[in-house]
Design a protein around this motif. Structure first.
Motif, PDB file in Angstrom:
ATOM      1  N   ALA A   1       0.831  -1.218   0.000  1.00 31.56           N
ATOM      2  CA  ALA A   1       0.000   0.000   0.000  1.00 31.56           C
ATOM      3  C   ALA A   1       0.864   1.268   0.000  1.00 31.56           C
ATOM      4  CB  ALA A   1      -0.899  -0.002   1.227  1.00 31.56           C
TER       5      ALA A   1
ATOM      6  N   LEU B   1       2.618   2.186   2.543  1.00 26.29           N
ATOM      7  CA  LEU B   1       2.636   2.748   3.899  1.00 26.29           C
ATOM      8  C   LEU B   1       3.974   2.508   4.586  1.00 26.29           C
ATOM      9  CD1 LEU B   1      -0.967   1.685   4.991  1.00 26.29           C
ATOM     10  CD2 LEU B   1      -0.183   4.032   4.668  1.00 26.29           C
TER      11      LEU B   1
ATOM     12  N   ILE C   1       0.827   4.874  -2.959  1.00 23.91           N
ATOM     13  CA  ILE C   1      -0.363   5.151  -2.132  1.00 23.91           C
ATOM     14  C   ILE C   1      -1.541   5.610  -2.998  1.00 23.91           C
ATOM     15  CG2 ILE C   1      -1.283   6.840  -0.453  1.00 23.91           C
ATOM     16  CD1 ILE C   1       1.311   6.522   1.100  1.00 23.91           C
TER      17      ILE C   1
ATOM     18  N   SER D   1      -6.299   1.085  -2.944  1.00 25.75           N
ATOM     19  CA  SER D   1      -7.277   1.318  -1.875  1.00 25.75           C
ATOM     20  C   SER D   1      -7.072   0.206  -0.860  1.00 25.75           C
ATOM     21  CB  SER D   1      -8.699   1.233  -2.413  1.00 25.75           C
ATOM     22  OG  SER D   1      -8.957   2.323  -3.252  1.00 25.75           O
ATOM     23  N   VAL D   2      -7.206   0.545   0.413  1.00 27.78           N
ATOM     24  CA  VAL D   2      -6.991  -0.465   1.452  1.00 27.78           C
ATOM     25  C   VAL D   2      -8.213  -0.534   2.354  1.00 27.78           C
ATOM     26  CG1 VAL D   2      -5.417  -1.268   3.256  1.00 27.78           C
ATOM     27  CG2 VAL D   2      -4.559   0.192   1.447  1.00 27.78           C
TER      28      VAL D   2
ATOM     29  N   GLU E   1      -3.323   5.554   8.906  1.00 21.01           N
ATOM     30  CA  GLU E   1      -3.145   4.852   7.621  1.00 21.01           C
ATOM     31  C   GLU E   1      -4.281   5.145   6.653  1.00 21.01           C
ATOM     32  OE1 GLU E   1      -2.601   0.844   8.946  1.00 21.01           O
ATOM     33  OE2 GLU E   1      -0.425   1.095   9.071  1.00 21.01           O
TER      34      GLU E   1
ATOM     35  N   THR F   1      -3.881   8.558   5.240  1.00 24.49           N
ATOM     36  CA  THR F   1      -2.823   8.612   4.224  1.00 24.49           C
ATOM     37  C   THR F   1      -3.289   7.976   2.919  1.00 24.49           C
ATOM     38  OG1 THR F   1      -1.263   8.345   6.032  1.00 24.49           O
ATOM     39  CG2 THR F   1      -0.374   8.076   3.829  1.00 24.49           C
ATOM     40  N   VAL F   2      -3.821   6.758   3.005  1.00 29.51           N
ATOM     41  CA  VAL F   2      -4.207   6.031   1.783  1.00 29.51           C
ATOM     42  C   VAL F   2      -5.316   6.769   1.021  1.00 29.51           C
ATOM     43  CG1 VAL F   2      -5.296   3.916   0.926  1.00 29.51           C
ATOM     44  CG2 VAL F   2      -3.486   3.778   2.631  1.00 29.51           C
ATOM     45  N   PHE F   3      -6.263   7.324   1.757  1.00 32.01           N
ATOM     46  CA  PHE F   3      -7.382   7.978   1.074  1.00 32.01           C
ATOM     47  C   PHE F   3      -7.196   9.492   0.953  1.00 32.01           C
ATOM     48  CE2 PHE F   3      -8.992   3.943   2.652  1.00 32.01           C
ATOM     49  CZ  PHE F   3      -9.449   3.397   1.463  1.00 32.01           C
TER      50      PHE F   3
END
Lengths: 211, 328
Positions: A48, A50, A70, A74-75, B210, B213-215
């Motif tokens: 991802a 991260l 990133i 999508s996670v 997290e 950050t990801v979104f």
């Protein structure tokens, strides 16, 4: 689409995995199972963007820098990670989304009916604990958030592990609908959640073994 | 004393200690006023007759009494006062923690996490500020006592000048304390609520870092946190503005009083006043009275600022009593 070449990751002087390689084609669905603490969630977080690998190369949708990776994924994690904002803001994360698109997302995530029944609808404020939500509702908001970002790659980290049977089934149904045509990496300790997946790996001692 | 603060002190069993600390401090300021007024009068008289032998003797006497007075204040009273303050902090925090730990999940949910943290830290500090920092409750009471005694002396020394001093001050005092600072508690309450909202964000930011950050939710989250932060600032600023206006009127009334006192006092020398030394003695008493009024003004303003915290803490203490009633 996803390519890991001799990837190693060390955390607090402990080698989580070493020289790990994996290739996942576009649209392929890959499951990773393994015991708790084997490093499968860490691998997902690396994919991802991260975390940064200690060595090796990682190419995700043509990108190899974590900051750019990133944007390509999508996670959905075990915890829905909701914030003290409205349902709308939790889904869009402040980005512009048309009402039509949002309506479709809510339907696909199986939450439209429930949200419509709330007095303030999608503008309902979720407090710091989001107490009034069931685990299933919270997780479906997280799925709607991922649908909103709508990337080619979907990474799932035990998204149903905290849910009871009925809620887990409903969340998996929403995920199945959402993942059509996408590249999916699903990390779980329950193999039965990976029915219909193209490949399933077992992670042990920092290595991936095809099942 | 505000009834919420009174109840808190009573509940913590500290009412007697705080009354004692107050009583121990009461004579200090008035004795200081008597000392300084008489010192100025004596020195002017000695300088007028150029009596250098008496000058040294008088210096020694006043130095001795000043030393005794300040040693008492700095060593004895301050130590007891700090002890009372520490005890108050400790007991109040323990009490709130005790209530938190013995509360049911439902009761805990009545307040947000941020609100609990704010009440446990910020509100406890502010309630303590209400009571013991140099310019609040204790000093307001001391100042009132000092003002009363100084007034008596001034009436005795020269009633016309006393009347003049009071008449100049009254309208400004009312304007400052009744009209201007009236809204301060409201702004402070809003500011504390905004502070709770701000604190509420810390845990989710850490837990959901997290997802943020990801979104790509940094901007949305920053905007929300800044909104809470701006709300704190906005309300604090309004409260500060009112305090500043209040201070302005206090200083203005003080200086105006001095001016009138010197003009009228000067024309009274030889008739109602014996000499310049006596005028200076009266001026010094008036200065002490003015100092007391200023202390009271600032104290009232700070008490109004901090009293809302006492109300918020009382809400928690009452929460436990309500549960007790429900249980039995």
């Amino acid at each position: 689409m996803i390519e890991l070449k001799n990837l190693s990751f060390t955390y607090e002087n402990k080698e989580v995995f070493k020289n790990l390689s994996l290739k996942v084609k576009k649209g392929e669905k890959v499951g990773i199972i393994g015991e708790s603490g084997c490093g499968k969630s860490t691998l997902l977080r690396l994919m991802a963007g991260l975390y940064e690998p200690s060595s090796g190369e990682m190419i995700i949708d043509g990108e190899n820098i974590p900051e750019k990776i990133i944007r390509k994924v999508s996670v959905i994690m075990q915890s829905p990670m909701l914030l003290p904002m409205s349902i709308r803001e939790n889904i869009t994360m402040g980005h512009e989304v048309s009402e039509d698109k949002l309506k479709k997302i809510l339907e696909d995530a199986n939450i439209k009916k429930w949200i419509d029944s709330l007095p303030e609808g999608i503008e309902t404020y979720l407090g710091d604990r989001a107490d009034e939500l069931s685990g299933g509702q919270a997780q479906r908001i997280a799925i709607a958030r991922a649908m909103c970002k709508d990337t080619e790659i979907l990474l799932l980290d035990e998204p149903t592990s905290a849910l009871d049977g009925e809620n887990a089934a409903s969340v998996l149904e929403a995920l199945d609908r959402f993942s059509i045509g996408k590249t999916v990496i699903h990390v779980t300790h329950r193999k039965e959640h990976l029915n219909g997946y193209d490949r399933i790996f077992n992670m042990k001692d920092g290595c991936l073994f095809l099942q | 004393m505000n009834k919420n603060v009174f109840k808190i002190l009573k509940e913590l069993g500290l009412l007697k200690l705080f009354t004692l600390v107050l009583l121990l401090r009461l004579p200090f300021d008035f004795l200081n006023a008597v000392l300084s007024a008489n010192m100025i009068e004596s020195f002017i008289r000695i300088s007028e007759v150029k009596d250098s032998v008496n000058l040294l003797k008088t210096f020694g006497v006043f130095l001795f009494f000043t030393f005794i007075l300040f040693a008492y204040n700095a060593l004895i009273w301050s130590t007891i006062s700090i002890y009372a303050d520490m005890l108050f902090h400790k007991k109040l925090r323990n009490r709130i923690l005790d209530i938190m730990l013995s509360s049911t999940g439902r009761d805990m949910e009545k307040l947000s996490a941020g609100d609990w943290i704010t009440r446990l830290n910020n509100d406890v500090d502010r309630t303590s500020d209400y009571l013991v920092t140099p310019i609040n409750f204790m000093h307001v009471s001391i100042a009132a006592f000092n003002m009363f005694l100084s007034s008596l002396v001034l009436v005795f020394l020269n009633s016309s000048l006393y009347l003049l001093t009071i008449l100049v001050m009254i309208p400004f005092f009312i304007l400052s304390n009744v009209i201007i600072i009236r809204k301060i508690p409201l702004y402070r309450k809003k500011s504390q609520e905004a502070y709770a909202k701000y604190t509420n964000w810390m845990e989710p930011i850490i837990e959901s870092k997290e997802a943020i950050t990801v979104f790509d939710g940094q901007d949305a989250v920053m905007e929300k946190v800044e909104e809470a932060s701006r709300e704190i600032l906005r309300n604090n600023l309004k409260a500060h503005m009112l305090t500043a206006w209040s201070s302005f009127f206090n200083i203005f009334s003080g200086n105006l009083g001095y001016l009138l006192m010197f003009i009228m006092g000067n024309s009274m020398i030889g008739s109602e006043l014996k000499d310049f030394a006596e005028l200076m003695k009266i001026t010094q008493y008036r200065a002490e009275m003015l100092k007391s009024i200023n202390v009271m003004n600032v104290g009232f303003s700070n008490m109004r600022t901090n009293v809302i915290s006492a109300v918020r803490i009382e809400e928690i203490l009452n929460m436990e009593k309500e549960n007790w009633k429900k249980d039995f």
